[in-house]
Design an enzyme around this catalytic site. Structure first.
Site, PDB file in Angstrom:
ATOM      1  N   HIS A 159       4.860  -6.252  -4.604  1.00 17.38           N
ATOM      2  CA  HIS A 159       3.430  -6.451  -4.808  1.00 17.38           C
ATOM      3  C   HIS A 159       2.622  -5.208  -4.499  1.00 17.38           C
ATOM      4  O   HIS A 159       3.046  -4.305  -3.798  1.00 17.38           O
ATOM      5  CB  HIS A 159       2.919  -7.622  -3.970  1.00 17.38           C
ATOM      6  CG  HIS A 159       2.854  -7.310  -2.503  1.00 17.38           C
ATOM      7  ND1 HIS A 159       3.969  -7.266  -1.706  1.00 17.38           N
ATOM      8  CD2 HIS A 159       1.823  -6.999  -1.693  1.00 17.38           C
ATOM      9  CE1 HIS A 159       3.626  -6.953  -0.478  1.00 17.38           C
ATOM     10  NE2 HIS A 159       2.329  -6.775  -0.429  1.00 17.38           N
ATOM     11  N   ASP A 177      -1.322 -11.288   8.524  1.00 15.34           N
ATOM     12  CA  ASP A 177      -0.452 -12.306   7.924  1.00 15.34           C
ATOM     13  C   ASP A 177       1.005 -12.093   8.299  1.00 15.34           C
ATOM     14  O   ASP A 177       1.731 -13.048   8.535  1.00 15.34           O
ATOM     15  CB  ASP A 177      -0.567 -12.264   6.396  1.00 15.34           C
ATOM     16  CG  ASP A 177      -1.938 -12.706   5.941  1.00 15.34           C
ATOM     17  OD1 ASP A 177      -2.279 -13.877   6.166  1.00 15.34           O
ATOM     18  OD2 ASP A 177      -2.684 -11.875   5.395  1.00 15.34           O
ATOM     19  N   TYR A 201       0.815  -1.214   0.000  1.00 16.26           N
ATOM     20  CA  TYR A 201       0.000   0.000   0.000  1.00 16.26           C
ATOM     21  C   TYR A 201       0.855   1.273   0.000  1.00 16.26           C
ATOM     22  O   TYR A 201       0.329   2.362   0.130  1.00 16.26           O
ATOM     23  CB  TYR A 201      -0.938   0.001   1.217  1.00 16.26           C
ATOM     24  CG  TYR A 201      -1.980  -1.113   1.194  1.00 16.26           C
ATOM     25  CD1 TYR A 201      -2.967  -1.142   0.217  1.00 16.26           C
ATOM     26  CD2 TYR A 201      -1.984  -2.134   2.148  1.00 16.26           C
ATOM     27  CE1 TYR A 201      -3.927  -2.143   0.187  1.00 16.26           C
ATOM     28  CE2 TYR A 201      -2.938  -3.149   2.123  1.00 16.26           C
ATOM     29  CZ  TYR A 201      -3.907  -3.146   1.139  1.00 16.26           C
ATOM     30  OH  TYR A 201      -4.851  -4.147   1.105  1.00 16.26           O
ATOM     31  N   TYR A 204     -11.370  -1.344   0.001  1.00 17.02           N
ATOM     32  CA  TYR A 204     -11.381  -0.954   1.415  1.00 17.02           C
ATOM     33  C   TYR A 204     -10.125  -0.184   1.803  1.00 17.02           C
ATOM     34  O   TYR A 204     -10.085   0.413   2.871  1.00 17.02           O
ATOM     35  CB  TYR A 204     -11.573  -2.190   2.311  1.00 17.02           C
ATOM     36  CG  TYR A 204     -10.314  -2.855   2.814  1.00 17.02           C
ATOM     37  CD1 TYR A 204      -9.558  -3.697   2.007  1.00 17.02           C
ATOM     38  CD2 TYR A 204      -9.869  -2.654   4.119  1.00 17.02           C
ATOM     39  CE1 TYR A 204      -8.409  -4.306   2.476  1.00 17.02           C
ATOM     40  CE2 TYR A 204      -8.711  -3.262   4.601  1.00 17.02           C
ATOM     41  CZ  TYR A 204      -7.986  -4.079   3.774  1.00 17.02           C
ATOM     42  OH  TYR A 204      -6.836  -4.660   4.238  1.00 17.02           O
ATOM     43  N   ARG A 205      -9.124  -0.170   0.938  1.00 20.88           N
ATOM     44  CA  ARG A 205      -7.814   0.371   1.312  1.00 20.88           C
ATOM     45  C   ARG A 205      -6.991   0.353   0.037  1.00 20.88           C
ATOM     46  O   ARG A 205      -7.240  -0.482  -0.830  1.00 20.88           O
ATOM     47  CB  ARG A 205      -7.215  -0.578   2.338  1.00 20.88           C
ATOM     48  CG  ARG A 205      -5.873  -0.256   2.909  1.00 20.88           C
ATOM     49  CD  ARG A 205      -5.539  -1.344   3.927  1.00 20.88           C
ATOM     50  NE  ARG A 205      -4.279  -1.125   4.582  1.00 20.88           N
ATOM     51  CZ  ARG A 205      -3.707  -2.011   5.397  1.00 20.88           C
ATOM     52  NH1 ARG A 205      -4.310  -3.154   5.645  1.00 20.88           N
ATOM     53  NH2 ARG A 205      -2.557  -1.751   5.979  1.00 20.88           N
TER      54      ARG A 205
END
Ligand code: ADP
Length: 578
Positions: free
Chosen positions: A440, A170, A108, A521-522
């Site tokens: 990622h 995670d 993110y 959501y984000r």
């Protein structure tokens, strides 16, 4: 160099001359001490590549150039008054601040600021105390630098895990506060971290200090002469969220309205027994039936935790020979079939076909979809729950039920066994190495828990991934009444074409999803504006309210400009398009 004549940063803050920046850094040095202020002055500071040693200044997983999102300096306050002083100084100088806790917001944007040249506020380096673990009330209060691993270790070292569990995402290296304010999730019954927070202390954009909920009511035993951040809080601060009057905690999540300096988080009482399991579904099409089974069980709380339905490639990518084996895995066991990166499964450069996916599933003794869950409580409770769960899922032809003992060398199941009882690890990092120089991005739309919706999201996102030349890697994370569908876009960060395709892919997916009524959501810094614009009901009523609140609380636009698409008046959003 002396802070008197600090080096020039790679990027100055907006509308700030070098002279003004130096003047600012001089004063910063007086507040935090020179050892806690670093100017990001050369490419040598932009070489971080590892989650274990993450950058505090730029996005290690950048999809445009790394200089597009980089801090001018990183400043680490030692206490609350220093945070307040920094915020006031930034108001005086009109220099933007980008607070983060640890900077492991991987996928993110990490610690990188949305506005390049912002000053990164490293809340976690010095402020990392576990302030309280309250066993009777089953909650903890922490500072920004406390990671999930830290909090778990604390429980273990103090023999408290017999009583209390935490919930972990995670990857356990991120902070409790950062993850919770970003509304991240974990996988125990307490998986919705934001739902489980209770009590916040926040430095507001004018430098003043605020406590949420019951924290507003002074503790009669508190020393009224102590500075506010040191005053003993109300005893119900960590027990009841809402207090009296409007409930404002939410405006400090995914937000640019304040800096969280303390937060309470509810802990789960050790349930007195635990059993994790895996149910494999052999066919791609089984996703539909499985999701229809999940909905009533989850909303009815037979599924007690946040279970996940993982696509075969997410599991395949974790199955790597690794020194990061979780606790409990026998290192001498036969790990022969553990594979790992894409090359170990195929020589082809094209996205894997259904036949190839079937072959990988067969090789790993897994399904095309794999459901990881757990039951909690004493044995009679677990037995009843498991009977219902097996009875429902095993009606799908070919579905199989396993417990960790059945698959000692299944690295994913062994790791989930820990994660689902709040034992943190970093094993899931493995899947990023699917491609060389793996990095990622997450594309994370919310989905109804329904066969039709889940399958539609899977088909559309998979087709677009393949159009971009990537394999589909994803998981459905089942909340109480919805799923966070997490599509893991793995790309090669050293290959400009790969980065460009990843960027195209996420932009395209956002529009594909919005057309169908699906919202994220984000998100990553680089697409915050695009996603914010999709929440457009009634002429962007949400954004208009957000902008009004921003203007009222932070008129100079000091804190996190551009965060989640919200721009202060001073900024023209077009100028900052990525
Ligand atoms: P993690 O702690 O998981 O490593 P980060 O530190 O990268 O996460 O934080 C992720 C995002 O959460 C930041 O970009 C910022 O927007 C927000 N955030 C994190 N910590 C704070 C804080 N103490 N106050 C306000 N916002 C924060």
């Amino acid at each position: 160099s002396s802070p008197l004549d600090c080096e020039a940063p790679l990027t100055l803050p907006p509308e700030t001359s070098l002279e003004k920046f130096r003047d600012f850094m001089r004063q910063i040095g007086i507040i935090v001490g020179p050892e806690n202020a670093t100017v990001i002055s050369s490419d040598a500071e932009l070489q971080h590549e590892s989650y274990m040693d993450p950058s505090k200044a730029y996005d290690m997983y950048h999809i445009t150039t790394k200089e597009d999102l980089v801090a001018s300096a990183v400043v680490a306050p030692r206490n609350v008054p220093e945070v307040q002083a920094i915020v006031r100084l930034c108001n005086d100088f009109e220099i933007p601040l980008w607070p983060f806790s640890i900077g492991r917001n991987v996928g993110y944007g990490g610690a990188a600021p949305r506005v390049t040249g912002s000053v990164g506020l490293d809340m976690g380096r010095n402020m990392k105390k576990i302030l309280e673990v309250n066993t009777e009330g089953a909650y903890a209060f922490v500072e920004p630098g406390v990671s999930f691993i830290d909090l778990h270790d604390y429980l273990v070292e103090h023999n408290l895990r017999e009583k209390l569990w935490i919930d972990v995402p995670d990857l356990g290296g991120g902070s409790v506060i950062g993850n919770t304010v970003e509304r991240g999730v974990g996988y125990t019954p307490y998986g919705d971290h934001w739902m489980m927070h209770c009590g916040m202390e926040v430095v507001l954009p004018d430098g003043s200090l605020w406590r949420s909920g019951m924290g507003g009511l002074p503790n009669p035993n508190a020393d009224p002469n102590a500075p506010p951040h040191e005053q003993e809080p109300n005893e119900t601060w960590g027990l009841f969220n809402y207090g009296f009057g409007p409930y404002n905690d939410g405006i400090f999540t995914q937000s640019s309205l304040g800096i969280v300096v303390k937060m309470g988080i509810w802990l789960m009482v050790n349930p007195g027994g635990y059993q994790s399991y895996l149910i494999t579904f052999p066919k791609d099409d089984d996703l539909h039936a499985a999701l229809e089974i999940i909905r009533p069980l989850r909303v009815g709380m037979v599924l007690q935790n946040v279970p996940t339905m993982r696509h075969i490639l997410l599991d395949a990518a974790v199955m790597v020979r690794s020194s990061r084996l979780p606790f409990g895995v026998d290192r001498q066991a036969d790990l022969a079939y553990l594979q790992g990166d894409r090359k170990s499964y195929t020589d082809s450069n094209k996205p894997l076909t259904n036949e190839e996916l079937d072959a990988i599933a067969a090789k790993l003794n897994l399904g095309r979809w794999n459901f990881y869950g757990a039951v909690y409580g004493p044995k009679p409770v677990r037995d009843v729950m498991l009977q219902v769960i097996k009875g429902a899922f095993l009606q799908v032809p070919g579905a199989k039920y396993y417990e960790p003992e059945d698959m000692p060398d299944n690295l994913v199941l062994q790791t989930r066994h820990n994660t689902l009882q709040g034992i943190p690890s970093t094993t899931e990092l493995n899947w990023v190495d699917w491609l060389p120089n793996g990095a990622h991005l997450f594309f994370s739309p919310i989905a109804k828990v329904s066969g039709n919706d889940g399958v539609a999201q899977y088909q559309i996102t998979r087709a677009r991934c393949e159009e971009a030349g990537f394999d589909f890697i994803g998981t459905f994370v089942v909340g109480m009444r919805e799923m966070h569908h997490i599509v893991c876009i793995v790309f090669d960060r050293k290959d400009p074409s790969s980065r460009k395709r990843a960027h195209w892919l996420i932009r395209t997916l956002i529009d594909d999803a919005a057309q169908r009524g699906w919202g994220e959501y984000r998100t990553h810094l680089s697409v915050m504006d695009q996603i914010a614009a999709t929440y457009s009901f009634n002429d962007h009523a949400q954004m208009r309210l957000n902008e009004k609140i921003k203007e009222a609380l932070d008129p100079k636009g000091i804190i996190s400009p551009g965060k989640n698409g919200i721009w202060p008046k001073r900024y023209r959003k077009e100028d900052w398009a990525i």
